[in-house]
Design a protein around this motif. Structure first.
Motif, PDB file in Angstrom:
ATOM      1  N   UNK A 148       0.801  -1.223   0.000  1.00 42.36           N
ATOM      2  CA  UNK A 148       0.000   0.000   0.000  1.00 42.36           C
ATOM      3  C   UNK A 148       0.829   1.265   0.000  1.00 42.36           C
ATOM      4  N   UNK A 149       2.112   1.163   0.318  1.00 38.24           N
ATOM      5  CA  UNK A 149       2.994   2.346   0.302  1.00 38.24           C
ATOM      6  C   UNK A 149       4.152   2.014  -0.637  1.00 38.24           C
ATOM      7  N   UNK A 150       4.082   2.536  -1.836  1.00 38.95           N
ATOM      8  CA  UNK A 150       5.076   2.183  -2.846  1.00 38.95           C
ATOM      9  C   UNK A 150       6.386   2.938  -2.641  1.00 38.95           C
ATOM     10  N   UNK A 151       7.441   2.403  -3.191  1.00 32.88           N
ATOM     11  CA  UNK A 151       8.733   3.084  -3.182  1.00 32.88           C
ATOM     12  C   UNK A 151       9.065   3.512  -4.595  1.00 32.88           C
ATOM     13  N   UNK A 152       9.894   4.522  -4.738  1.00 33.22           N
ATOM     14  CA  UNK A 152      10.272   4.928  -6.092  1.00 33.22           C
ATOM     15  C   UNK A 152      11.705   5.421  -6.094  1.00 33.22           C
ATOM     16  N   UNK A 153      12.341   5.260  -7.225  1.00 35.57           N
ATOM     17  CA  UNK A 153      13.713   5.726  -7.389  1.00 35.57           C
ATOM     18  C   UNK A 153      13.941   5.960  -8.879  1.00 35.57           C
ATOM     19  N   UNK A 154      14.705   6.989  -9.189  1.00 34.87           N
ATOM     20  CA  UNK A 154      14.990   7.309 -10.589  1.00 34.87           C
ATOM     21  C   UNK A 154      16.489   7.425 -10.793  1.00 34.87           C
ATOM     22  N   UNK A 155      16.930   7.048 -11.958  1.00 36.18           N
ATOM     23  CA  UNK A 155      18.358   7.190 -12.272  1.00 36.18           C
ATOM     24  C   UNK A 155      18.544   7.137 -13.780  1.00 36.18           C
ATOM     25  N   UNK A 156      19.676   7.661 -14.198  1.00 35.99           N
ATOM     26  CA  UNK A 156      20.036   7.563 -15.616  1.00 35.99           C
ATOM     27  C   UNK A 156      20.937   6.349 -15.769  1.00 35.99           C
ATOM     28  N   UNK A 157      20.549   5.448 -16.651  1.00 37.82           N
ATOM     29  CA  UNK A 157      21.316   4.202 -16.826  1.00 37.82           C
ATOM     30  C   UNK A 157      22.581   4.508 -17.632  1.00 37.82           C
ATOM     31  N   UNK A 158      23.551   5.078 -16.946  1.00 42.56           N
ATOM     32  CA  UNK A 158      24.761   5.501 -17.673  1.00 42.56           C
ATOM     33  C   UNK A 158      25.895   4.484 -17.601  1.00 42.56           C
ATOM     34  N   UNK A 159      25.659   3.372 -16.901  1.00 45.23           N
ATOM     35  CA  UNK A 159      26.688   2.317 -16.876  1.00 45.23           C
ATOM     36  C   UNK A 159      26.099   1.091 -17.556  1.00 45.23           C
ATOM     37  N   UNK A 160      26.852   0.505 -18.449  1.00 48.10           N
ATOM     38  CA  UNK A 160      26.326  -0.678 -19.142  1.00 48.10           C
ATOM     39  C   UNK A 160      26.732  -1.948 -18.402  1.00 48.10           C
ATOM     40  N   UNK A 161      25.988  -3.004 -18.695  1.00 49.63           N
ATOM     41  CA  UNK A 161      26.294  -4.289 -18.074  1.00 49.63           C
ATOM     42  C   UNK A 161      25.083  -4.847 -17.371  1.00 49.63           C
ATOM     43  N   UNK A 162      25.282  -5.977 -16.716  1.00 48.35           N
ATOM     44  CA  UNK A 162      24.186  -6.549 -15.931  1.00 48.35           C
ATOM     45  C   UNK A 162      24.396  -6.202 -14.465  1.00 48.35           C
ATOM     46  N   UNK A 163      23.378  -5.646 -13.849  1.00 47.95           N
ATOM     47  CA  UNK A 163      23.469  -5.259 -12.444  1.00 47.95           C
ATOM     48  C   UNK A 163      22.359  -5.967 -11.666  1.00 47.95           C
ATOM     49  N   UNK A 164      22.732  -6.470 -10.534  1.00 53.31           N
ATOM     50  CA  UNK A 164      21.740  -7.171  -9.724  1.00 53.31           C
ATOM     51  C   UNK A 164      21.024  -6.168  -8.833  1.00 53.31           C
ATOM     52  N   UNK A 165      19.689  -6.250  -8.790  1.00 50.12           N
ATOM     53  CA  UNK A 165      18.992  -5.507  -7.736  1.00 50.12           C
ATOM     54  C   UNK A 165      18.519  -6.522  -6.716  1.00 50.12           C
ATOM     55  N   UNK A 166      18.664  -6.147  -5.465  1.00 47.87           N
ATOM     56  CA  UNK A 166      18.420  -7.123  -4.396  1.00 47.87           C
ATOM     57  C   UNK A 166      17.613  -6.485  -3.274  1.00 47.87           C
ATOM     58  N   UNK A 167      16.921  -7.302  -2.542  1.00 46.43           N
ATOM     59  CA  UNK A 167      16.096  -6.803  -1.443  1.00 46.43           C
ATOM     60  C   UNK A 167      17.007  -6.289  -0.334  1.00 46.43           C
ATOM     61  N   UNK A 168      16.730  -5.096   0.132  1.00 50.48           N
ATOM     62  CA  UNK A 168      17.591  -4.488   1.148  1.00 50.48           C
ATOM     63  C   UNK A 168      16.932  -4.482   2.525  1.00 50.48           C
ATOM     64  N   UNK A 169      15.766  -5.100   2.631  1.00 52.39           N
ATOM     65  CA  UNK A 169      15.068  -5.166   3.916  1.00 52.39           C
ATOM     66  C   UNK A 169      14.843  -6.651   4.243  1.00 52.39           C
ATOM     67  N   UNK A 170      15.285  -7.074   5.403  1.00 50.71           N
ATOM     68  CA  UNK A 170      15.136  -8.489   5.760  1.00 50.71           C
ATOM     69  C   UNK A 170      13.653  -8.856   5.750  1.00 50.71           C
ATOM     70  N   UNK A 171      13.281  -9.680   4.768  1.00 58.20           N
ATOM     71  CA  UNK A 171      11.856  -9.919   4.537  1.00 58.20           C
ATOM     72  C   UNK A 171      11.452 -11.365   4.797  1.00 58.20           C
ATOM     73  N   UNK A 172      12.408 -12.190   5.243  1.00 60.89           N
ATOM     74  CA  UNK A 172      12.083 -13.594   5.500  1.00 60.89           C
ATOM     75  C   UNK A 172      13.321 -14.452   5.322  1.00 60.89           C
ATOM     76  N   UNK A 173      13.118 -15.777   5.365  1.00 64.41           N
ATOM     77  CA  UNK A 173      14.289 -16.656   5.349  1.00 64.41           C
ATOM     78  C   UNK A 173      15.108 -16.538   4.059  1.00 64.41           C
TER      79      UNK A 173
END
Lengths: 280, 617
Positions: free
Chosen positions: B77-102
């Motif tokens: 119910x409370x969304x998060x948002x972030x913006x950036x310019x994709x100025x670096x090429x390659x594959x980047x991992x996005x990962x959960x930064x809040x301990x959400x379970x096992x």
């Protein structure tokens, strides 16, 4: 042969011991179980008293002295950020109806009267939440898991504007009522409050919406370090999104208090669990 | 000059111009739900303005993007948002930064900023270096008296004895060594077991047991201990210490009496790696539990310690370590690549020396607990580095040497007819690396759900796939290339089994490289949790070292792709270097060796490319 028996015995004992430890571990992996007494919900009786209160005059404290008080404990709201940093508890609640209107009276200790909003200054506020659906979750935490609710929120700043007819904002807005222009070039739209209480409806967190018709009135007085707040609404529900009261029936409600001085606003507040309301 | 201009112009039109012209604004809605994102793989172009709206569908989830180091989080119910310019090429991992379970540490997705130049560069390098090595093979003339040098640089016979330094020799001969290390680790593992037992279902990333065992220990094992110090972990492993004490009836001093316990000999049919292979594979069925749930780690470690003790009471010496321990097998396999070894200094001294005190023991130490004959050590595979042979040798004829990595791969003792166990260990390790990557570092939520047994049906599918893939599919694919190798070589006499077993050792360097690459993906994003658990090992609110409130901080995850690519290429080159030497051992003629090498080379190149695609593609 004897050595063999000893080793087999030791092995069996160790395996059994390990098995018991693992069994205990599996049984208690979520913590040692404790029996918790199911807390009875506090009951708020709403007697019939054939008196009306004219909020424009006063809040008739002498009427309230005739009704026995109900003490309700509040807790920190810790389910969703921002968490409350202060706690206001307990609050005293009273209520009555005269078949035309229903009244709620809330009194609680607050050392400071915060009716002005500004940068980093927040208003005191009190709210009552009534579930509108029959199936209600066992706790008031995370309204997100609830069905539809009707919320009455009284705000001290709004009270100041509505009853005292003075602005609740500090005079720091450079372009708010610009004094030198005959015609405002960039007009700022500002609601004129129809009540000191917001009549709201919500279906979960993030969906709080003011209703088209504002049906609840209220007024608050701060005296000697205590807030005394009255809510008043017609006994019959004015629309389908309003709390319904029926004589002889039980209803649920919950209370929330915001202490502006400590930075309470939005989710940062003190909340109660469900309270049973019995209409007499 | 004209060619250069044409090349630059083409580059401009095909690489630079598209990125300049078609950069656009991208609004991407990512739904987060335990333990995956939807979409899980997002492709944007370099220069795009990317606006991410994070929507949580169950609990509080985070979004941290490696390389860009930006973060947001969302509640239901409370969304998060972030913006950036994709100025670096390659594959980047996005990962959960809040301990959400096992499975929180495994909750990842991929952002691919095209063109993925990093990936293409590594692909190019693998193909360029691989084909270059083949060309060199066919067109470079070998001089007859040349010393065999690794990459033409390092003499394979080079050794540097560390025990020639008095302080190291004294240490190796002391009975306190490695006992003190053992006792220290016994203390650490006691804390791990307690933390595991009381931790229950606590989030693994905040549990001492999980973090020390599966993050710190595992990564140390793969990054340092095995590649550099061979089986040094076995030297300090506390698991068999109780059975050692029981058998020896002494905590410290040497007891030359008959050992207590039944002291039986290990069954002859089981004197190989098969049991270890099965036990290790079986253990990995539960990886979705014990790497994230403290109590599962307690059960696993507790069971291993108990089994080690019971086996020690029944069978002689370190039979458990040699034939059962699930950790022992892969250490043995990859220790062949290690940069150190324990060997005899002068074999002539050993020939004349009777009785062989390194095997039977004397008043200074025990006969080899690993049931080996240190006087004719050839490989690291089964040496647990307990240093008893240093203590028992009256001539100080044992040495701890530094050496070029991987020389054991060329030692052809015990390869055939019984070498299939070691070959299968190599397949299993490679296969497990793939399955683990898919389940724990990949963005596919359904695989995670299978591994963590969300449904019994899914979990059984995971086990069946895992088993078939490791025991059958990989060996079968490898077999096809081995068959082609024999076909290409033109040699009809040599048994196919011999070719199969010998070439299986080419998988040791690349296998180790893959595990190092995988380990980087564990330690760099999650290592910072260790600071927390060191200060508060039992989650009782302690702050022993002042680091209990240290926030989750991914380290070098922006350049992790480069580190992983470089690691894979280095170990690929080692595989090629030793692979051709093995080919020369397999086939009697040089021409046969060269042609027979081509299919195996192709297989190694193929799996390197597959792993490059998995890790950075």
């Amino acid at each position: 042969m004897r050595r063999k028996s000893v080793i087999i015995s030791i092995s069996v004992i160790l395996i059994v011991l390990f098995g018991l430890i693992v069994y205990r571990g599996f049984r208690y992996t979520r913590g040692v179980p404790v029996s918790v007494e199911k807390k009875e919900k506090p009951v708020l009786e709403v007697p019939f008293i054939d008196i009306d209160i004219d909020l424009a005059k006063d809040i008739s404290l002498e009427v309230w002295n005739r009704i026995p008080p109900k003490e309700i404990e509040l807790n920190y709201q810790v389910t969703i950020l921002p968490w409350g940093k202060s706690l206001i508890s307990p609050i005293i609640v009273k209520a009555f109806h005269n078949k035309k209107f229903i009244f709620f009276y809330i009194r609680y200790k607050d050392e400071t009267e915060n009716r002005t909003i500004s940068t980093n200054k927040f208003s005191d506020a009190v709210a009552i939440m009534f579930p509108l659906e029959d199936k209600v979750q066992p706790a008031t935490l995370m309204m997100g898991f609830l069905g539809e609710v009707n919320i009455w929120q009284w705000k001290a700043s709004q009270d100041k504007e509505y009853w005292l007819k003075t602005s609740a904002e500090n005079k720091v807005y450079t372009d708010f009522y610009y004094p030198f222009e005959e015609k405002e070039l960039f007009p700022v739209s500002k609601d004129v409050h129809r009540s000191a209480v917001n009549d709201l409806v919500a279906i979960r967190v993030g969906t709080i919406t003011p209703k088209e018709n504002q049906n609840v009135h209220g007024r608050g007085f701060w005296k000697d370090g205590y807030w005394n707040v009255i809510f008043k609404r017609s006994f019959e529900p004015p629309d389908e999104h309003s709390a319904k009261f029926v004589i002889g029936e039980k209803r649920l409600c919950a209370f929330a208090v915001w202490e502006g001085e400590k930075g309470d606003r939005g989710g940062r507040k003190s909340i109660s669990d469900w309270v049973e309301v019995i209409i007499k | 000059m004209k060619k250069v201009k044409t090349f630059l112009l083409l580059n401009f039109f095909f690489l630079v111009l598209p990125n300049l012209c078609f950069a656009e604004e991208r609004l991407i809605e990512i739904k987060a739900k335990k333990f995956s994102y939807t979409p899980n793989i997002i492709k944007v172009k370099k220069g795009d303005l990317v606006r991410v709206r994070l929507i949580s569908e169950d609990v509080h989830h985070g979004f941290f993007l490696d390389g860009y180091n930006i973060e947001t989080s969302a509640y239901p119910g409370v969304d998060g948002s972030v913006s950036f310019v994709a100025n670096k090429t390659g594959r980047f991992t996005f990962r959960c930064s809040v301990t959400c379970g096992d499975f929180h540490p495994y909750m990842v997705g991929y952002l691919i900023v095209e063109p993925n130049i990093r990936f293409y560069t590594f692909i190019f390098l693998v193909i360029f270096l691989g084909l270059g090595s083949i060309l060199l093979l066919f067109f470079k003339r070998e001089k007859v008296n040349d010393k065999d040098k690794l990459f033409g640089l390092i003499d394979l016979n080079w050794r540097f004895e560390l025990t020639k330094f008095k302080i190291i020799r004294t240490l190796f001969k002391s009975r306190w060594f490695p006992l003190l290390l053992l006792i220290f680790n016994l203390f650490v593992f006691t804390v791990i077991l307690i933390a595991g037992f009381i931790g229950g279902y606590q989030a693994g990333n905040y549990n001492f047991g999980i973090m020390i065992v599966w993050i710190l220990w595992w990564v140390l094992l793969m990054l340092i201990l095995v590649p550099v110090f061979s089986r040094a972990w076995c030297m300090m492993c506390p698991f068999p210490i109780f059975s050692d004490w029981f058998q020896r009836k002494r905590l410290f001093a040497v007891n030359q009496d008959k050992p207590s316990g039944l002291n039986l000999k290990w069954p002859k049919k089981l004197k190989n790696m098969w049991l270890m292979n099965i036990v290790f594979l079986f253990t990995t069925f539960f990886s979705g539990f014990f790497t994230v749930r403290p109590f599962a780690t307690f059960v696993l470690l507790g069971f291993i310690i108990l089994l080690a003790f019971i086996i020690g009471m029944i069978f002689e010496k370190r039979s458990f370590c040699l034939y059962i321990c699930p950790i022992s097998g892969f250490q043995g396999l990859y220790s062949q690549f290690a940069m150190s070894e324990i060997r005899v200094k002068n074999p002539e001294i050993c020939k004349k020396h009777t009785p062989k005190t390194c095997f039977v023991g004397n008043e200074n130490g025990y006969g080899c607990p690993w049931l080996l004959t240190p006087f004719d050590f050839k490989k690291n595979t089964y040496c647990g580095m307990c240093t008893e042979c240093f203590k028992t040798c009256p001539y100080d004829n044992m040495a701890f040497n530094l050496r070029p990595p991987g020389v054991d791969l060329l030692v052809d003792t015990k390869r055939e007819p019984k070498g299939l166990d070691e070959a299968w260990k190599a397949f299993i390790m490679l296969g497990i690396a793939i399955v683990f990557f898919l389940a724990y570092q990949g963005p596919w939520g359904f695989i995670k759900d299978m591994a963590r047994a969300t449904t019994l049906d899914g979990y059984l599918r995971f086990i069946i796939f895992h088993t078939i893939f490791n025991l059958l599919v990989i060996p079968a694919v490898f077999f096809v290339f081995v068959y082609l190798s024999k076909l290409f070589s033109g040699n009809k006499e040599i048994p196919l089994k011999k070719v199969f077993i010998n070439f299986a050792y080419t998988l040791v360097p690349i296998g180790l490289g893959v595990w190092i690459t995988f380990s980087l993906g564990i330690i760099l994003p999650n290592g910072s949790y260790i600071l927390h658990i060191l200060s508060d090992p039992f989650a009782w609110g302690w702050n022993l070292f002042g680091t209990a409130n240290f926030p989750w901080t991914p380290v070098f995850t922006g350049i992790m792709g480069y580190l992983q690519g470089i690691t894979l290429i280095i170990f690929y080159l080692f595989s090629l270097a030793y692979g051709f030497r093995l080919s020369k051992q397999v086939y009697p003629e040089l021409k046969q060796a060269k042609y027979g090498w081509i299919p195996i080379f192709s297989f190694l190149t193929l799996i390197t490319l597959i792993f490059l695609w998995l890790f950075i593609g």
